[in-house]
Design an enzyme around this catalytic site. Structure first.
Site, PDB file in Angstrom:
ATOM      1  N   PHE A   1       0.857  -1.187   0.000  1.00 39.65           N
ATOM      2  CA  PHE A   1       0.000   0.000   0.000  1.00 39.65           C
ATOM      3  C   PHE A   1       0.887   1.228   0.000  1.00 39.65           C
ATOM      4  O   PHE A   1       1.612   1.486   0.972  1.00 39.65           O
ATOM      5  CB  PHE A   1      -0.904  -0.019   1.229  1.00 39.65           C
TER       6      PHE A   1
ATOM      7  N   ILE B   1      17.942  -7.234  31.629  1.00 42.58           N
ATOM      8  CA  ILE B   1      18.016  -8.513  32.338  1.00 42.58           C
ATOM      9  C   ILE B   1      19.119  -9.385  31.747  1.00 42.58           C
ATOM     10  O   ILE B   1      19.842 -10.079  32.468  1.00 42.58           O
ATOM     11  CB  ILE B   1      16.660  -9.231  32.277  1.00 42.58           C
TER      12      ILE B   1
ATOM     13  N   THR C   1       2.569   6.674   2.363  1.00 42.61           N
ATOM     14  CA  THR C   1       3.488   7.677   2.910  1.00 42.61           C
ATOM     15  C   THR C   1       4.382   8.263   1.831  1.00 42.61           C
ATOM     16  O   THR C   1       4.869   7.556   0.946  1.00 42.61           O
ATOM     17  CB  THR C   1       4.351   7.048   4.014  1.00 42.61           C
TER      18      THR C   1
ATOM     19  N   THR D   1       1.816   7.493  14.496  1.00 42.13           N
ATOM     20  CA  THR D   1       2.717   7.654  15.636  1.00 42.13           C
ATOM     21  C   THR D   1       1.933   7.696  16.952  1.00 42.13           C
ATOM     22  O   THR D   1       0.705   7.858  16.966  1.00 42.13           O
ATOM     23  CB  THR D   1       3.520   8.958  15.514  1.00 42.13           C
TER      24      THR D   1
ATOM     25  N   GLU E   1       2.009   3.122  11.106  1.00 39.30           N
ATOM     26  CA  GLU E   1       0.536   3.138  11.117  1.00 39.30           C
ATOM     27  C   GLU E   1      -0.018   4.128  12.150  1.00 39.30           C
ATOM     28  O   GLU E   1      -0.989   3.858  12.848  1.00 39.30           O
ATOM     29  CB  GLU E   1      -0.023   1.731  11.336  1.00 39.30           C
TER      30      GLU E   1
END
Length: 385
Positions: free
Chosen positions: A125, A342, A128, A370, A368
């Site tokens: 798609f 950890i 942007t 922010t 998708e």
């Protein structure tokens, strides 16, 4: 009245199937693809054979007859092991195939969906743009009618699944006219791969998602038939807003999977790693970190499943999708940071999955929509935006 959050038998069976695939097939080999910045074709083809790309689509189009809840479950289980594979599925379904299913003509569905549902072909798609970012309404790519064709000029950036050997089409948003007030009318148009003038750049060098395909696209006098219009002319902006609402649920599920994967790896490491004569998991500081990590992942799972359930029932879900995406993406970043801590020095080594998860987590707060955009959407739904 009591609430039962247990999955139906068929969805639990799907979860177990994808969980086994992720651990038995993806985990042993994805690290090599990731370090080489290579697209994992064998894994993706196997996902296609499993029917994962067809999960939310009807059987008449080659799908599995499921829904977005089923897709989210598959994405979460994949992302517990690797996010590159998960985002390839998410983008292939939510961004590649879903626009055609929701807005395409019957002819477009018959031509493309069977191949997209089996993973034989990947769709992308093109939304942007380099100067747009979060301002998707500021589209500059144009599509002009010329006889029986659209002539497209412009560029897109950060487009997932757009340059693989499996990519068959990109649905592109473009300005096709102007409204009376001067605002652009944006439409969505199918551009098949290999169309003259359609250029796919080399893959980006990315911080994370290194085994997924992300590229910049350019269009120079690209001609496609007028019949390649997806949905109504001038309705492309409204269409992609719906696509993004649904996609946020998918990203939330993926982010939850990454957060849970951080728990899985950290619990394993805390049991095996000894320091000062005892497992580090016996230290309360580590125990508290793990408890908080599990709490975050658990809550994120409730959030995305609630949003998906509302969507499946046909209820309004915009706010819940934004809440789930915002929360799950931010706690994925937190869990990845804590998991790295950890693991100590080993958490900084790419041979450990948590290093990959740390690198993959940040984009979840960006893609998708922010975190800032999610907060704007939530505020608007509360009546103050």
């Amino acid at each position: 009245m009591s609430l039962d959050h247990r999955l139906p038998d068929e969805l639990e069976e799907l979860r177990r199937t994808v969980e086994a695939f992720a651990h038995d097939v993806v985990a042993p080999q994805i690290g090599e693809y990731y370090e080489q910045h290579a697209f994992p074709y064998p894994i993706v083809r196997e996902m296609g054979r499993m029917g994962l790309f067809g999960l939310p689509f009807p059987e008449e189009y080659g799908g599995m007859g499921g829904d977005y809840l089923a897709l989210g479950i598959a994405l979460e289980e994949l992302a517990r092991v690797d996010s590159s594979v998960a985002i390839t599925l998410e983008a292939g379904v939510s961004l590649g195939a879903m626009p055609l299913y929701l807005f395409g003509t019957e002819e477009q569905k018959r031509e493309w969906l069977p191949k997209l549902c089996t993973g034989e072909v990947l769709g992308a798609f093109g939304l942007t743009e380099p100067d747009g970012g979060s301002d998707a309404g500021g589209t500059r790519t144009t599509a002009v009618r010329d006889g029986d064709s659209w002539v497209i000029n412009g560029s897109k950036c950060f487009i997932t699944n757009s340059g693989t050997d499996l990519t068959g089409l990109v649905t592109v948003t473009a300005v096709t006219g102007r409204k009376p007030d001067g605002r652009p009318e944006i439409s969505a148009i199918i551009v098949p791969s290999g169309t003259p003038g359609f250029t796919v750049a080399a893959p980006y060098s990315k911080v994370g998602w290194n085994a997924s395909d992300t590229r910049e696209l350019s269009f120079t006098d690209v001609r496609v038939p007028l019949a390649n219009l997806v949905g109504e002319e001038g309705r492309g902006y409204a269409q992609f807003l719906r696509i993004l609402d649904e996609g946020r649920i998918a990203i939330a599920a993926l982010a939850t999977g990454l957060a849970q994967g951080c728990v899985d790896e950290s619990v394993k490491y805390a049991r095996e790693r000894h320091a000062f004569g005892k497992p580090i998991g016996s230290n309360q500081a580590i125990q508290f970190k793990l408890a908080d990590m599990e709490m975050r992942a658990y809550t994120a799972r409730l959030a995305w499943r609630d949003a998906a359930s509302r969507m499946v029932r046909g209820e309004r879900f915009k706010k819940e999708a934004a809440l789930a995406k915002l929360y799950s993406s931010e706690i994925a970043v937190t869990n990845a940071r804590e998991a790295t801590q950890i693991h100590g020095g080993y958490g900084f080594m790419n041979e450990y999955p948590v290093a990959r998860m740390w690198r993959d987590s940040k984009i979840l707060e960006i893609g998708e929509g922010t975190s800032e955009v999610q907060r704007m959407l939530i505020a608007r739904e509360l009546g103050v935006g």
